[in-house]
Design an enzyme around this catalytic site. Structure first.
Site, mmCIF file in Angstrom:
data_model
loop_
_atom_site.group_PDB
_atom_site.id
_atom_site.type_symbol
_atom_site.label_atom_id
_atom_site.label_comp_id
_atom_site.label_asym_id
_atom_site.label_seq_id
_atom_site.Cartn_x
_atom_site.Cartn_y
_atom_site.Cartn_z
ATOM 1 N N PRO A 2 -2.944 -8.573 -31.786
ATOM 2 C CA PRO A 2 -2.550 -9.853 -31.159
ATOM 3 C C PRO A 2 -1.866 -10.779 -32.159
ATOM 4 O O PRO A 2 -2.341 -10.941 -33.282
ATOM 5 C CB PRO A 2 -3.885 -10.454 -30.709
ATOM 6 N N GLU A 3 -0.738 -11.334 -31.740
ATOM 7 C CA GLU A 3 -0.011 -12.305 -32.560
ATOM 8 C C GLU A 3 -0.129 -13.669 -31.882
ATOM 9 O O GLU A 3 -0.885 -13.800 -30.922
ATOM 10 C CB GLU A 3 1.443 -11.843 -32.729
#
Ligand SMILES: [Zn+2]
Length: 288
Positions: A2-3
């Site tokens: 996840p960014e």
């Protein structure tokens, strides 16, 4: 992994359902998943959900903050008392909420309302760290973190300076450096470089100052688009309701090697830059 857009999507989901809730019980299934004494959480009320870069901050009363790193495969999934996905959720078959807790559940927060929050993490690189105000201010991750992408501190001058300082590093590695700008990872680095027609392996020192402004613009644009589409679910990522994002369908290059470029039709390639699998169009972005 996840960014920023994925973590922001989780943040928004938790903001809707967790604020105002009080913790009644904490169950730790994997000790190293939670740093700090779980007893500190008992009776704490969630006051706000913040985010810095790719980290979430669950802010509670009496100055207690739970700093959450999802890392590779972490998930924070909210399960309402009556079970099942909440209204407005996506396709029910996408929901993981029927399978909670799973064998990857590491921490369960039970709330006084009867709702629950699950921290799942298959690869166990993620963590929840409990910090009081003094320790939050000193936290080694937060204190080194660069500006948010929309901050005026992430300016043309600042990014150009970072490129000049590390002129032999690739432009991609500059974008991935969380001290330069917070929240960009592999997906959004590849996408923003494609959108500015810059080859990811270009030495940062060769990036002209006039290229920096459009690059910052495209970074912001692609991150906003990522948030709008609920993030990329390439692997384990789900939002706070256990539902997958839809941004993967919008991507130009990430994960599309061997497929035609959406702009010019050339077959997209994958290489290794900054130690990471890197996707690019040899025609739109040229070759080095
Ligand atoms: Zn192309």
């Amino acid at each position: 992994m996840p960014e920023l857009p994925e973590v922001e999507t989780v943040r928004r989901g938790l903001q809707r359902v967790l604020v105002g809730q009080r913790v009644s019980k904490t169950k730790v299934l994997l000790e190293r998943a939670l740093e700090g004494d779980p007893k500190w959480l008992k009776g704490r009320e969630v006051q706000d959900i913040g985010r810095r870069g790719k980290a979430l901050l669950i802010e509670m009363d009496q100055g207690l903050t739970a700093l959450v790193h999802l890392r590779m495969t972490g998930q924070l999934i909210f399960l309402p008392k009556d079970g099942g996905p909440r209204e407005g959720g996506g396709h029910p078959s996408d929901a993981l909420v029927h399978k909670l807790p799973s064998k990857h559940t590491r921490v369960i927060l039970s709330l006084e309302s009867g709702d629950q929050l699950f921290f799942n993490d298959q690869r166990t690189f993620g963590s929840i760290k409990l910090l009081d105000e003094a320790h939050l201010a000193l936290d080694s991750f937060l204190s080194k973190l660069g500006p948010e992408p929309w901050s005026p501190e992430f300016s043309v001058d600042a990014l150009y300076c970072a490129c000049q300082r590390r002129s032999r590093s690739s432009i991609k590695s500059i974008l991935l450096d969380q001290e330069v700008v917070a929240g960009i990872g592999n997906i959004y680095a590849d996408e923003s470089l494609f959108l500015t027609k810059i080859h990811p392996a270009t030495p940062a020192g060769q990036i002209a100052k006039k290229q920096i402004k459009p690059l910052i613009g495209k970074i912001r644009e692609v991150l906003e688009r990522g948030i709008e589409y609920g993030g990329v679910s390439a692997r384990d990522y789900v939002n706070a309701e256990g539902l997958r994002g839809r941004m993967q369908e919008q991507l130009y290059v990430y994960g599309r090697d061997g497929m035609p470029c959406k702009v010019c039709g050339t077959v997209l390639e994958k290489t290794r830059t900054a130690g990471r699998g890197t996707h690019f169009c040899p025609k739109c972005q040229g070759s080095l």
